[in-house]
Design a protein around this motif. Sequence first.
Motif, short mmCIF file in Angstrom:
data_model
loop_
_atom_site.label_atom_id
_atom_site.label_comp_id
_atom_site.label_asym_id
_atom_site.label_seq_id
_atom_site.Cartn_x
_atom_site.Cartn_y
_atom_site.Cartn_z
N SER A 56 0.83 -1.19 0.00
CA SER A 56 0.00 0.00 0.00
C SER A 56 0.87 1.25 0.00
O SER A 56 1.95 1.26 0.57
CB SER A 56 -0.93 0.02 1.21
N THR B 167 -5.17 -0.73 -8.32
CA THR B 167 -5.72 -1.50 -7.21
C THR B 167 -6.42 -2.73 -7.76
O THR B 167 -7.31 -2.61 -8.60
CB THR B 167 -6.71 -0.66 -6.40
N LYS C 184 -9.00 -5.58 -7.31
CA LYS C 184 -10.17 -5.79 -6.47
C LYS C 184 -10.52 -7.27 -6.46
O LYS C 184 -10.68 -7.88 -7.49
CB LYS C 184 -11.34 -4.95 -6.99
N ARG D 281 -15.22 -7.25 0.04
CA ARG D 281 -14.29 -6.75 -0.96
C ARG D 281 -12.90 -6.58 -0.35
O ARG D 281 -12.75 -6.04 0.72
CB ARG D 281 -14.79 -5.39 -1.46
N ARG E 224 -9.14 -5.00 -1.29
CA ARG E 224 -8.42 -4.13 -2.23
C ARG E 224 -6.93 -4.37 -2.05
O ARG E 224 -6.37 -4.08 -1.00
CB ARG E 224 -8.77 -2.66 -1.97
N LYS E 225 -6.30 -4.91 -3.09
CA LYS E 225 -4.85 -5.13 -3.07
C LYS E 225 -4.21 -3.93 -3.76
O LYS E 225 -4.22 -3.83 -4.98
CB LYS E 225 -4.49 -6.43 -3.77
N ARG E 226 -3.66 -3.04 -2.95
CA ARG E 226 -3.14 -1.78 -3.48
C ARG E 226 -1.70 -1.94 -3.96
O ARG E 226 -0.98 -2.84 -3.53
CB ARG E 226 -3.20 -0.70 -2.41
#
Length: 137
Positions: free
Chosen positions: A30, A100, A102, A114, A116-118
Amino acid sequence: MSARKRISAEQRKQERKEVSFAVLKNVPSSPRKMRYVADMVRGMEVFKALGVLKFSNKEASGKVEKLLLSAIANWEQKNERKAETGELYIKTISVDEGATLKRLRPAPQGRGYRIRKRSNHVTIVVDTFKKEEQEQN
């Protein structure tokens, strides 16, 4: 391309030739975690920053350390000589948000949460102390 745009594009290109930098894109962590590491070394002399990054416990510090070594190598390539201790410093270091990914994680009662892989992009610009002193005089 119009003449005005071409002139400004050539001017930007010329300015980039004078600056030594390195860019790392799509780092799978992130931006918030990466900014923490970037704030530790912002404005530091490069060899001191390398020491700080080497002994930091953060995972992101290893990636920033490698990027900083690349920026130093780029400076050495442009100036055709080795960097000396106390000569270079980190002029700017910026962390921008990347794409990102999803994903959905199964949750109770048929729902989906959900995830979120940032990711992020890091840019380091190194410069010499002497150049800054000449501009101020």
